[in-house]
Design an enzyme around this catalytic site. Structure first.
Site, PDB file in Angstrom:
ATOM      1  N   ASP A 164      35.142  46.832  43.714  1.00 32.01           N
ATOM      2  CA  ASP A 164      35.571  48.125  43.187  1.00 32.01           C
ATOM      3  C   ASP A 164      34.578  49.150  43.721  1.00 32.01           C
ATOM      4  O   ASP A 164      33.454  49.250  43.222  1.00 32.01           O
ATOM      5  CB  ASP A 164      35.564  48.121  41.658  1.00 32.01           C
ATOM      6  CG  ASP A 164      36.033  49.444  41.083  1.00 32.01           C
ATOM      7  OD1 ASP A 164      36.993  50.014  41.633  1.00 32.01           O
ATOM      8  OD2 ASP A 164      35.432  49.918  40.105  1.00 32.01           O
ATOM      9  N   GLU A 201      39.934  47.965  46.682  1.00 32.08           N
ATOM     10  CA  GLU A 201      40.965  48.877  46.201  1.00 32.08           C
ATOM     11  C   GLU A 201      41.176  50.000  47.204  1.00 32.08           C
ATOM     12  O   GLU A 201      40.225  50.546  47.756  1.00 32.08           O
ATOM     13  CB  GLU A 201      40.574  49.466  44.845  1.00 32.08           C
ATOM     14  CG  GLU A 201      41.683  50.294  44.208  1.00 32.08           C
ATOM     15  CD  GLU A 201      41.324  50.778  42.802  1.00 32.08           C
ATOM     16  OE1 GLU A 201      42.002  50.358  41.856  1.00 32.08           O
ATOM     17  OE2 GLU A 201      40.378  51.550  42.679  1.00 32.08           O
ATOM     18  N   ASP A 218      33.598  48.516  36.039  1.00 28.49           N
ATOM     19  CA  ASP A 218      33.695  48.335  37.490  1.00 28.49           C
ATOM     20  C   ASP A 218      33.713  46.853  37.868  1.00 28.49           C
ATOM     21  O   ASP A 218      34.350  46.465  38.850  1.00 28.49           O
ATOM     22  CB  ASP A 218      32.508  49.018  38.183  1.00 28.49           C
ATOM     23  CG  ASP A 218      32.301  50.439  37.701  1.00 28.49           C
ATOM     24  OD1 ASP A 218      32.656  51.377  38.422  1.00 28.49           O
ATOM     25  OD2 ASP A 218      31.775  50.600  36.584  1.00 28.49           O
TER      26      ASP A 218
END
Length: 208
Positions: free
Chosen positions: A48, A108, A181
């Site tokens: 992340d 991501e 996260d």
């Protein structure tokens, strides 16, 4: 057995069978795809991206079983120069990759929101992360938040708490990883695991 061993064994058998005209190519592909999906072994690093906190999570996929290996976060201090913070992320990620030796990395996809400054800094961190992955020869999977939600929860409009709880359940964790996260990074890794039977191998072939 690792992915490359499966590839060599399957391609050898397929070639032999086609030459002998025993079976057709489509039947071979379907049969071996189903069996690879059940037996595939893959270590995935989910990321992340961020500039202050980079969440990471290593998971092992063996067939349909997912096992957590290690997870946590890389942090940088706000008072440091931007270049120094990026270097910390770059160096720390390299150390993690060398220690845990993943087969693939999942990140991501960057999407733009109203905070352009945040999007810009996250984009820089994401670039450093992808550079490090390429330098280590890792396959990179990129997923939107919608894809992650669908893969983990089965619902594209799932709330963050629902995603975090499913991460805990799927990986059989005693509690939800913190900070958020880290849970997000594990969710991204799980998302990649859902695609690894076919999508991962297809991309690998196309990129050669």
């Amino acid at each position: 057995m690792k992915l490359e061993q499966y590839r060599v064994n399957i391609m050898t058998l397929c070639t032999t069978c086609v030459i002998m005209r025993k079976v057709n190519v489509c039947s071979l592909f379907f049969f071996f795809y189903i069996n690879i999906s059940r037996c595939i072994e893959l270590r995935i690093l989910g990321i992340d991206p961020g500039i202050a906190i980079v969440g990471f999570g290593f998971i092992d996929k063996h067939g349909n079983k997912l096992t957590p290996v290690q997870y946590g976060s890389i942090t940088t201090e706000a008072h440091l120069d931007q270049a120094v913070r990026l270097r910390i992320i770059y160096d720390s990620l390299g150390q993690l990759i060398e220690k845990y030796k993943p087969d693939a990395i999942a990140v991501e996809k960057l999407y733009f929101n109203r905070n352009v400054t945040t999007a810009f800094t996250v984009g820089q961190a994401r670039g450093v992360i992808m550079l490090r992955a390429v330098q280590h020869g890792l396959t990179i999977g990129e997923y939107t938040p919608l894809q992650v939600k669908q893969a983990v929860v089965g619902y594209g409009k799932a709330e963050k708490k629902q995603i975090q709880e499913m991460v805990r359940i799927l990986l059989k964790l005693s509690e939800i990883p913190k900070p958020d996260d880290v849970a997000d990074a594990l969710a991204i890794a799980i998302c990649h695991a859902q695609f690894s039977g076919y999508y991962h191998k297809l991309n690998e072939g196309l990129n050669k």
